[in-house]
Design a protein around this motif. Structure first.
Motif, PDB file in Angstrom:
ATOM      1  N   LYS A   5     -19.352  19.400 126.140  1.00 41.76           N
ATOM      2  CA  LYS A   5     -18.051  19.990 125.830  1.00 41.76           C
ATOM      3  C   LYS A   5     -17.143  18.938 125.209  1.00 41.76           C
ATOM      4  O   LYS A   5     -17.127  17.784 125.624  1.00 41.76           O
ATOM      5  N   LEU A   6     -16.370  19.365 124.191  1.00 35.44           N
ATOM      6  CA  LEU A   6     -15.348  18.518 123.571  1.00 35.44           C
ATOM      7  C   LEU A   6     -13.983  19.059 123.960  1.00 35.44           C
ATOM      8  O   LEU A   6     -13.735  20.268 123.866  1.00 35.44           O
ATOM      9  N   HIS A   7     -13.109  18.164 124.414  1.00 32.95           N
ATOM     10  CA  HIS A   7     -11.733  18.551 124.715  1.00 32.95           C
ATOM     11  C   HIS A   7     -10.824  17.615 123.920  1.00 32.95           C
ATOM     12  O   HIS A   7     -10.667  16.446 124.250  1.00 32.95           O
ATOM     13  N   ILE A   8     -10.235  18.156 122.832  1.00 31.26           N
ATOM     14  CA  ILE A   8      -9.407  17.362 121.927  1.00 31.26           C
ATOM     15  C   ILE A   8      -7.957  17.472 122.389  1.00 31.26           C
ATOM     16  O   ILE A   8      -7.357  18.547 122.303  1.00 31.26           O
ATOM     17  N   PHE A   9      -7.389  16.340 122.911  1.00 30.08           N
ATOM     18  CA  PHE A   9      -5.975  16.324 123.262  1.00 30.08           C
ATOM     19  C   PHE A   9      -5.135  16.358 121.985  1.00 30.08           C
ATOM     20  O   PHE A   9      -4.224  17.164 121.849  1.00 30.08           O
ATOM     21  N   GLY A  10      -5.435  15.476 121.078  1.00 26.23           N
ATOM     22  CA  GLY A  10      -4.752  15.404 119.800  1.00 26.23           C
ATOM     23  C   GLY A  10      -5.540  14.494 118.883  1.00 26.23           C
ATOM     24  O   GLY A  10      -5.694  13.303 119.163  1.00 26.23           O
ATOM     25  N   ILE A  39     -13.688  16.794 113.533  1.00 25.42           N
ATOM     26  CA  ILE A  39     -14.423  16.949 114.792  1.00 25.42           C
ATOM     27  C   ILE A  39     -15.549  15.924 114.866  1.00 25.42           C
ATOM     28  O   ILE A  39     -15.803  15.313 115.921  1.00 25.42           O
ATOM     29  N   GLN A  40     -16.246  15.688 113.738  1.00 19.42           N
ATOM     30  CA  GLN A  40     -17.327  14.695 113.728  1.00 19.42           C
ATOM     31  C   GLN A  40     -16.777  13.300 114.044  1.00 19.42           C
ATOM     32  O   GLN A  40     -17.332  12.561 114.868  1.00 19.42           O
ATOM     33  N   GLN A  41     -15.662  12.950 113.411  1.00 20.92           N
ATOM     34  CA  GLN A  41     -15.066  11.640 113.657  1.00 20.92           C
ATOM     35  C   GLN A  41     -14.503  11.540 115.076  1.00 20.92           C
ATOM     36  O   GLN A  41     -14.481  10.463 115.667  1.00 20.92           O
ATOM     37  N   PHE A  42     -14.064  12.678 115.630  1.00 27.60           N
ATOM     38  CA  PHE A  42     -13.572  12.669 117.021  1.00 27.60           C
ATOM     39  C   PHE A  42     -14.685  12.220 117.973  1.00 27.60           C
ATOM     40  O   PHE A  42     -14.468  11.406 118.875  1.00 27.60           O
ATOM     41  N   PRO A  62      -2.616  12.271 115.151  1.00 24.74           N
ATOM     42  CA  PRO A  62      -1.946  13.544 114.827  1.00 24.74           C
ATOM     43  C   PRO A  62      -0.544  13.307 114.292  1.00 24.74           C
ATOM     44  O   PRO A  62       0.157  12.383 114.707  1.00 24.74           O
ATOM     45  N   LYS A  63      -0.115  14.150 113.350  1.00 23.84           N
ATOM     46  CA  LYS A  63       1.206  14.023 112.730  1.00 23.84           C
ATOM     47  C   LYS A  63       2.294  14.695 113.553  1.00 23.84           C
ATOM     48  O   LYS A  63       3.444  14.258 113.536  1.00 23.84           O
ATOM     49  N   SER A  64       1.925  15.788 114.261  1.00 19.18           N
ATOM     50  CA  SER A  64       2.941  16.590 114.943  1.00 19.18           C
ATOM     51  C   SER A  64       2.943  16.394 116.447  1.00 19.18           C
ATOM     52  O   SER A  64       3.567  17.165 117.164  1.00 19.18           O
ATOM     53  N   SER A  65       2.205  15.429 116.949  1.00 17.84           N
ATOM     54  CA  SER A  65       2.146  15.223 118.390  1.00 17.84           C
ATOM     55  C   SER A  65       1.913  13.745 118.670  1.00 17.84           C
ATOM     56  O   SER A  65       1.309  13.029 117.876  1.00 17.84           O
ATOM     57  N   SER A  66       2.418  13.320 119.837  1.00 22.96           N
ATOM     58  CA  SER A  66       2.232  11.918 120.227  1.00 22.96           C
ATOM     59  C   SER A  66       0.945  11.721 121.034  1.00 22.96           C
ATOM     60  O   SER A  66       0.531  10.598 121.286  1.00 22.96           O
ATOM     61  N   THR A  67       0.335  12.853 121.439  1.00 24.69           N
ATOM     62  CA  THR A  67      -0.915  12.771 122.200  1.00 24.69           C
ATOM     63  C   THR A  67      -2.060  12.441 121.255  1.00 24.69           C
ATOM     64  O   THR A  67      -2.253  13.103 120.236  1.00 24.69           O
ATOM     65  N   TYR A  68      -2.838  11.422 121.606  1.00 23.92           N
ATOM     66  CA  TYR A  68      -3.909  10.950 120.715  1.00 23.92           C
ATOM     67  C   TYR A  68      -5.133  10.659 121.565  1.00 23.92           C
ATOM     68  O   TYR A  68      -5.097   9.837 122.480  1.00 23.92           O
ATOM     69  N   GLY A  69      -6.229  11.353 121.275  1.00 22.86           N
ATOM     70  CA  GLY A  69      -7.472  11.113 122.015  1.00 22.86           C
ATOM     71  C   GLY A  69      -8.063  12.411 122.524  1.00 22.86           C
ATOM     72  O   GLY A  69      -7.754  13.501 122.046  1.00 22.86           O
ATOM     73  N   GLY A  70      -8.927  12.281 123.542  1.00 18.78           N
ATOM     74  CA  GLY A  70      -9.572  13.462 124.095  1.00 18.78           C
ATOM     75  C   GLY A  70     -10.688  13.083 125.038  1.00 18.78           C
ATOM     76  O   GLY A  70     -10.862  11.913 125.417  1.00 18.78           O
ATOM     77  N   GLN A  71     -11.467  14.100 125.453  1.00 19.45           N
ATOM     78  CA  GLN A  71     -12.581  13.920 126.379  1.00 19.45           C
ATOM     79  C   GLN A  71     -13.852  14.493 125.780  1.00 19.45           C
ATOM     80  O   GLN A  71     -13.813  15.439 124.993  1.00 19.45           O
ATOM     81  N   ILE A  72     -14.980  13.899 126.194  1.00 21.98           N
ATOM     82  CA  ILE A  72     -16.303  14.452 125.864  1.00 21.98           C
ATOM     83  C   ILE A  72     -17.100  14.513 127.163  1.00 21.98           C
ATOM     84  O   ILE A  72     -17.287  13.491 127.839  1.00 21.98           O
ATOM     85  N   GLN A  73     -17.544  15.724 127.505  1.00 18.89           N
ATOM     86  CA  GLN A  73     -18.398  15.888 128.671  1.00 18.89           C
ATOM     87  C   GLN A  73     -19.849  15.821 128.218  1.00 18.89           C
ATOM     88  O   GLN A  73     -20.240  16.504 127.270  1.00 18.89           O
ATOM     89  N   VAL A  87      -7.960   7.566 125.238  1.00 21.16           N
ATOM     90  CA  VAL A  87      -6.612   7.918 124.823  1.00 21.16           C
ATOM     91  C   VAL A  87      -5.963   6.699 124.183  1.00 21.16           C
ATOM     92  O   VAL A  87      -6.511   5.594 124.185  1.00 21.16           O
ATOM     93  N   LYS A  88      -4.792   6.933 123.656  1.00 25.19           N
ATOM     94  CA  LYS A  88      -4.064   5.871 122.953  1.00 25.19           C
ATOM     95  C   LYS A  88      -3.709   4.761 123.927  1.00 25.19           C
ATOM     96  O   LYS A  88      -3.258   5.004 125.045  1.00 25.19           O
ATOM     97  N   GLY A  89      -3.919   3.520 123.528  1.00 26.62           N
ATOM     98  CA  GLY A  89      -3.628   2.372 124.375  1.00 26.62           C
ATOM     99  C   GLY A  89      -3.742   1.116 123.553  1.00 26.62           C
ATOM    100  O   GLY A  89      -2.982   0.899 122.611  1.00 26.62           O
ATOM    101  N   LYS A  90      -4.735   0.305 123.900  1.00 25.87           N
ATOM    102  CA  LYS A  90      -4.982  -0.871 123.085  1.00 25.87           C
ATOM    103  C   LYS A  90      -5.588  -0.448 121.745  1.00 25.87           C
ATOM    104  O   LYS A  90      -5.699   0.742 121.455  1.00 25.87           O
TER     105      LYS A  90
END
Length: 905
Positions: A5-10, A39-42, A62-73, A87-90
């Motif tokens: 499963k892919l869960h894209i936060f942003g 999606i491939q690059q995600f 993302p241009k319209s949101s500050s959330t960057y990243g996601g999860q892969i199960q 997620v966004k950090g270093k």
């Protein structure tokens, strides 16, 4: 490893999106700019980290949101579910690995899950797209071979690019017979400078001691260079020894472990044979139990009819056609009887007879031809009288009309006679005209005026003509008088004719009355309504005769119907005797008998079947028992070969034997990597590298000392010679030597890289390529629809393909699509060969656009085979690719953008 499963936060244009994937083919479909590549690059960004901001790869923030990243199960190689979150950090993002027991991990644990693969390694082996195939048509044979070779061994196509670039750079630096390369130019310049410098040295021989020292320093520097090269070679050997030392240590460890398990024996293909026999044994036991249950369930029930009664019943059922014929005949007779009776009633109603009161009289009546002829004669006479009467009446009417017209003409003639009274007018008018003409002629002659005479004559002529017409009219008046007299006579004649016609009409009416009385008497004799029109009497006779014929038919039908009913009752009585315990209905008689027969026959057949089946079951049970004993003996034979007594010991022996095989296999790989090189672990110690570096440092320091001395002597010599040209030329010579030295070092470094790549490619070619080529040849044969049977590497090191006809082609001679199919075959074969070590999903970004319909279908078939063991992610913008795999998971990428939280399953 499988993606669940892919869960894209942003990420790029996708925000808060979940995508479920299956363990097979996952097709991501969308038009251009729908977000497929995002999606491939995600997937790659989450697994391997976000790229640096100054890197060539896009970060997809993302241009319209500050959330960057996601999860892969995922499901890892051990089968446990994991969640990878980044997620966004270093710079590369903050990564967290969530385990099922609640524990967490970071980059180190993720690297272990990914088998220490970098993003470049992963994309080089398990991910490929159309972009990597676009330059094939411009490659030479050598470039194609290198690219395919690297694709079939390391998966890193860039090695070929690096090697080509280094070879190109080396060619720009030096060629043995070249003039334009930089080193060749520097050597030529040095030759010219040295020649010129020697000439100048000959002129300054008086400064020979300094020159001699300079030469000695030159020799010393060359010796130092030689020592430096020797130490560098030793250091290179040490580095090679250091690189191979782990393999040698691993070889020693494996030999020790192999000594422990080398005496373990195990049957060839023992586990498969054991499980196959055990499976057969279990299935055999299950079949024995099922046969016993079936044998116990077979109970025999007695039938209510004997075989003879069943045969008699079957024989009686053969008379069903006769039964249906009789019933049909009865129904037909009844229908014909009803139809005939209805027609008879219609005939009686037509002639106006009450059939209840007069039918018997009608049946007994005389309707012979003589009687009909008599009636026709009377009717004909009546008809003739009627016609004659009508003619006389019409004649009377015409006479009366003529009489009326005659009277009118008589009255008109009398009126005309009154107007013609004077018959002497003619004579008087003649004398008047003559006098007029005479007077006119006289006057004309007297006066000699002929116009007057002519006018008088003309007037006289006109008057005479008018008078003549008047006289004719008077004559007609006389004719009218004669006509009036004639009309009087005709009027009298007409009155006489009318009187005679009236007498004849009276006589005809009396005769008609007598005939009508005769017709009415005839109708009363047959009880027919007197008001019936006499004109219908001939048709009446016809209907009466038809009524008598219908009555005869009804009597015959009644007789036939009575006979048929007797036959039906006889058959029904026989049928009841065959089925004593059943109340038979006439409508269902043979249906009930057939059901009885089928039921009893079924019981009889079931009884026979059960008897035969019980015998067969007993025989089969005996066979299965013998087979069970044979399987048990085969299992004990396997136990004896493995030197064990129980199943658990057998599997333990197999595990030990597998370890032994694995040790031997690893030893074989180590021997191949060592390539027969004799390596002693005690050849070098750990401080050898430091010692060599210290020696090199010492040599470099000495070189600097001697170089300083050399520079000093050169300066002194320059001053002694006081020759600026010589000094400048010497400086230029040293400068050119220094430049040449730097270029040579650069060329040597590139040469080392190229040789290292070639050595690594040769090693990989010997170790990994044979297995990859075997699979690639099968895939290439499938993709080209068996147009090519082999994909081989020639002794010269070039890839070639062989058609089914035996014709060979170099890889550069193939079409663009066929080159791509060879490349894809090698890439897929490499990914499949690494399945046991790194079972990553295979990602494909529309690499089949150049394939025709047939070869595209072969690719579809290949991917259908691969999905059994590999998870496939296929990104495409071609709508027809959505329907080629029935069991594929289709992700409509464009629909993800229309939701706040899109979930695709």
């Amino acid at each position: 490893m499988k993606l669940v499963k892919l869960h894209i936060f942003g990420f790029g244009k996708h925000e808060n999106v979940e995508i479920d994937m299956i363990n097979g083919i996952n097709v991501f479909f969308g038009e251009n700019e729908a977000g497929k590549t995002t999606i491939q690059q995600f997937i790659l960004h989450i697994l391997f980290g976000f790229p640096q901001k100054n890197a060539q790869l896009l970060r997809y923030e993302p241009k319209s949101s500050s959330t960057y990243g996601g999860q892969i199960q995922i499901i890892d190689d051990q089968g446990q579910p994991l969640t990878i979150e980044r997620v966004k950090g270093k710079a590369s993002g903050e990564v967290t690995v969530y385990y099922p027991d609640g524990s967490r991990g970071g980059e180190r644990e993720l690297a272990s899950i990914l088998h220490s693969y970098s993003r470049a390694d992963f994309e080089a082996i398990f991910s490929f797209s159309l972009l990597q195939l676009q330059g094939f048509e411009k490659m030479t044979e050598k470039e194609l071979t290198r690219t395919l070779l690297s694709s079939g061994t390391t998966g890193i196509d860039t090695l070929a690019v690096v090697e080509n670039q280094y070879i190109k750079d080396m060619g720009e630096l030096f060629k043995p017979t070249g003039r334009k390369p930089l080193i060749n130019q520097k050597i030529e310049e040095l030759r010219e400078l040295e020649t010129s410098y020697k000439h100048q040295l000959e002129e300054v021989e008086k400064y020979e001691p300094s020159i001699k020292r300079l030469n000695e320093l030159e020799t010393i520097v060359e010796d130092l260079d030689q020592q430096e090269k020797e130490i560098s070679k030793q250091l290179q050997r040490y580095l090679e020894w250091k690189q191979l030392k782990p393999l040698k240590e691993k070889e020693y460890q494996l030999n020790q472990e192999l000594d422990i398990v080398k005496h373990q024996l195990f049957p060839a293909d023992g586990i498969r044979r054991f499980e196959l026999i055990k499976d057969k044994l279990n299935r055999n036991q299950i079949e024995i139990e099922q046969l016993k249950k079936e044998s116990d369930s077979l109970t025999i029930h007695a039938t209510s009819l004997t075989s003879q009664q069943l045969e008699e019943l079957q024989s009686f059922l053969n008379r069903e056609a006769e039964w249906h014929q009789l019933r049909s005949k009865r129904i037909q007779i009844e229908e014909e009887q009803s139809k005939t009776l209805q027609l008879q009633m219609q005939q009686l109603a037509l002639v106006g007879i009450d059939w209840e009161k007069s039918l018997s009289h009608i049946v007994q009546a005389d309707v012979s031809i003589q009687q009909e002829d008599k009636l026709v004669t009377i009717l004909q006479t009546e008809k003739n009288l009627e016609l004659e009467l009508q003619q006389e009446k019409r004649l009377l009417q015409m006479k009366e009309q003529d009489l009326l017209q005659q009277q009118q003409r008589v009255m008109e003639s009398k009126r005309v006679n009154k107007n013609s009274s004077n018959k002497n007018v003619n004579r008087i008018m003649f004398w008047i005209i003559a006098a007029t003409i005479l007077i006119g002629v006289t006057i004309g002659v007297t006066q000699s005026n002929w116009m007057v005479a002519l006018t008088a004559i003309i007037i006289g002529g006109v008057v005479y003509a008018g008078f003549t017409i008047m006289m004719n009219t008077w004559k007609q008046s006389n004719d009218v008088q004669a006509y009036a007299d004639l009309l009087e006579k005709e009027h009298e004649t007409l009155q006489q004719d009318i009187s005679m016609l009236k007498q004849e009409i009276s006589i005809l009416e009396d005769q008609k009355k007598d005939i009508s009385q005769q017709v009415n008497e005839f109708l009363n004799r047959y009880h027919i309504n007197e008001q019936l029109s006499p004109s219908l009497l001939p048709e009446l006779f016809k209907h009466l005769r038809l009524i008598q014929e219908q009555q005869i038919q009804l009597d015959q039908m009644e007789t036939k119907l009575y006979e048929v009913r007797l036959q039906i009752q006889a058959l029904q009585k026989q049928a009841q005797g065959k089925a004593v315990h059943i109340n038979l209905l006439e409508d269902m008689l043979f249906h009930q008998l057939r059901e009885l027969y089928l039921e009893e026959k079924k019981k009889s057949e079931e009884q026979q079947y059960k008897e035969i089946r019980v015998s067969e079951l007993q025989k089969r049970l005996q066979e299965l028992t013998l087979l069970q004993q044979s399987y048990t003996e085969q299992i004990h034979t396997l136990y004896r070969e493995a030197n064990v007594d129980t199943e658990s010991d057998y599997y333990t022996a197999y595990a030990i034997y597998e370890r032994k095989s694995e040790f031997e296999k690893e030893l074989h790989h180590i021997h191949m990597q060592l390539a027969g090189k004799q390596l002693n672990l005690n050849d070098f110690d750990d401080v050898f590298e430091d010692e060599c570096k210290e020696k090199l440092l010492h040599l470099q320091q000495q070189r600097h000392v001697y170089s300083d001395e050399k520079a000093t002597l050169s300066y002194q010599t320059k001053k002694l010679m006081e020759d600026e040209e010589q000094s400048e030329q010497l400086q230029l010579l040293e400068q050119k030597k220094s430049e040449l030295h730097e270029l040579v070092k650069k060329w040597a470094a590139q040469k080392v890289v190229v040789e290292s790549i070639k050595q690594m490619m040769r090693q990989l070619k010997e170790e990994r390529l044979p297995e990859v080529l075997t699979n690639a040849q099968y895939y290439f044969q499938l993709l080209t629809n068996k147009s090519y049977e082999q994909l081989i590497l020639s002794p010269e090191g070039n890839f070639e393909v062989v058609k089914s006809s035996g014709q060979r082609f170099k890889i550069a001679e193939l079409s663009q699509a066929t080159k791509e199919q060879a490349y894809i075959s090698l890439r897929i074969a490499l990914a499949v060969s690494l399945q046991s070590k790194a079972s990553f999903p295979i990602i494909m970004d529309d690499p089949f656009v150049h394939f025709d319909r047939v070869r595209l279908q072969q690719v579809v078939q290949l991917m259908a085979e691969l999905q059994k063991k590999h998870q496939l992610l296929y990104f495409t913008c071609h709508e027809n690719m959505r329907y080629v795999w029935e069991d594929a998971s289709i992700v409509q990428v464009a629909t993800l953008l229309s939701r706040e939280a899109g979930i695709v399953r």
